[in-house]
Scaffold this motif. Structure first.
Motif: not given
Length: 303
Positions: A25-38, A46-51, A59-67
């Motif tokens: 996306l040509h942006i910074t990783q913190p910017a991506v994290s911020h957009q996902i969190q918001s 929660r859309l992702f499980v991050r370790t 499951p909610a994240g997978f279902a949200f892809i088509s939307d």
């Protein structure tokens, strides 16, 4: 919810890697994290499980892809309609191509179309036909290649679907052909019947990817064979590869000028022609749509 959030979500869901998504996306990783969190905060889930080692969709994240894809598609279509009259903006034009033959038809037409519409940005969409039919209904696609079982323009019923997809512009009436390796003894025949094929291995796609007329011919042929004489394929590309290898035959629409190299096409007897063309909601959804249809029809009229 905004398009940046959705673009970030889809990029991460595709790669399951925040760093790669940021690079794409040509942006910074913190910017991506911020957009996902918001986005997660707005959706209250929660859309992702991050370790520290992995990223996985919930499951909610997978279902949200088509939307997310649907929302972005509608947004892009709306932007194209609004900005198409402004010479300072690009105008995206989405074309649905279910298979290789349809894709091969596009280059000369798009060359001419972009000369007439300099700001036009064609988007070639590929995927399962039912999904693209829904995208056409939602105007995430402007036009979609397909077949119809009816002969009259603008009254078409799409293959593999009982609901009306939209208006239909006929391009060609295509015969049903049997494809074989040129080395096969039957490859020199001028026409073939089902009886001629009774001892050959068959290459078959799932019914959703096959025109009902072809399915009606293939279904009893499959029923007459043992499993060792049936090769199930995911798509037309796989069928063409196995046919070139001499592993069997299949039945396909013989679209004018779009025969695959390295294969013989023999017309099938007593099989009605298929009507190949373009589906669209209406010709006013994009300023270039009417001209695109005209150029495609001209391709089939010209020798």
């Amino acid at each position: 919810m905004n398009t940046i959030q959705l673009e970030c979500f889809l990029a991460v869901s595709d790669s399951l890697n925040f760093a790669r998504a940021a690079e794409q996306l040509h942006i910074t990783q913190p910017a991506v994290s911020h957009q996902i969190q918001s986005l997660e905060a707005e959706l209250n889930t929660r859309l992702f499980v991050r370790t520290t080692r992995s990223v996985e969709l919930t499951p909610a994240g997978f279902a949200f892809i088509s939307d997310a894809k649907d929302i972005l598609g509608r947004t892009r279509a709306a932007k194209a309609r609004i900005s198409s009259s402004d010479p300072g903006h690009i105008s995206e034009f989405s074309i649905g191509c279910p298979g290789i033959p349809e894709q091969n038809l596009l280059p000369p037409v798009l060359r001419r179309l972009t000369e007439e519409f300099p700001r036009l940005h064609p988007l070639i969409k590929m995927g399962p036909l039912p999904i693209m039919q829904n995208q056409l209904q939602e105007e995430a696609l402007h036009v979609l290649f397909g077949f119809t079982e009816e002969r009259e323009e603008n009254t078409a019923v799409p293959r593999a679907s009982s609901k009306k997809t939209g208006a239909f512009a006929l391009l060609a009436k295509t015969p049903v052909a049997c494809i074989l390796s040129p080395e096969h003894p039957l490859a020199s025949r001028k026409s073939l019947s089902c009886r001629d094929l009774k001892d050959l291995s068959i290459l078959a796609c799932e019914p959703r990817q096959t025109h009902p007329v072809i399915s009606a011919v293939i279904a009893p042929l499959i029923g007459q064979r043992s499993l060792e004489n049936i090769f199930f394929c995911d798509n037309l590309s796989a069928i063409l590869i196995l046919a070139r290898a001499g592993l069997g035959f299949s039945l396909v629409p013989d679209i004018p000028g779009q025969r695959a190299l390295g294969l013989s096409y023999i017309p099938m007897e007593n099989t009605p022609p298929l009507h190949f063309g373009l589906y669209y909601k209406n010709r006013s959804t994009h300023p270039a749509l009417k001209r695109f249809i005209e150029l495609m029809q001209k391709e089939f009229v010209c020798p």
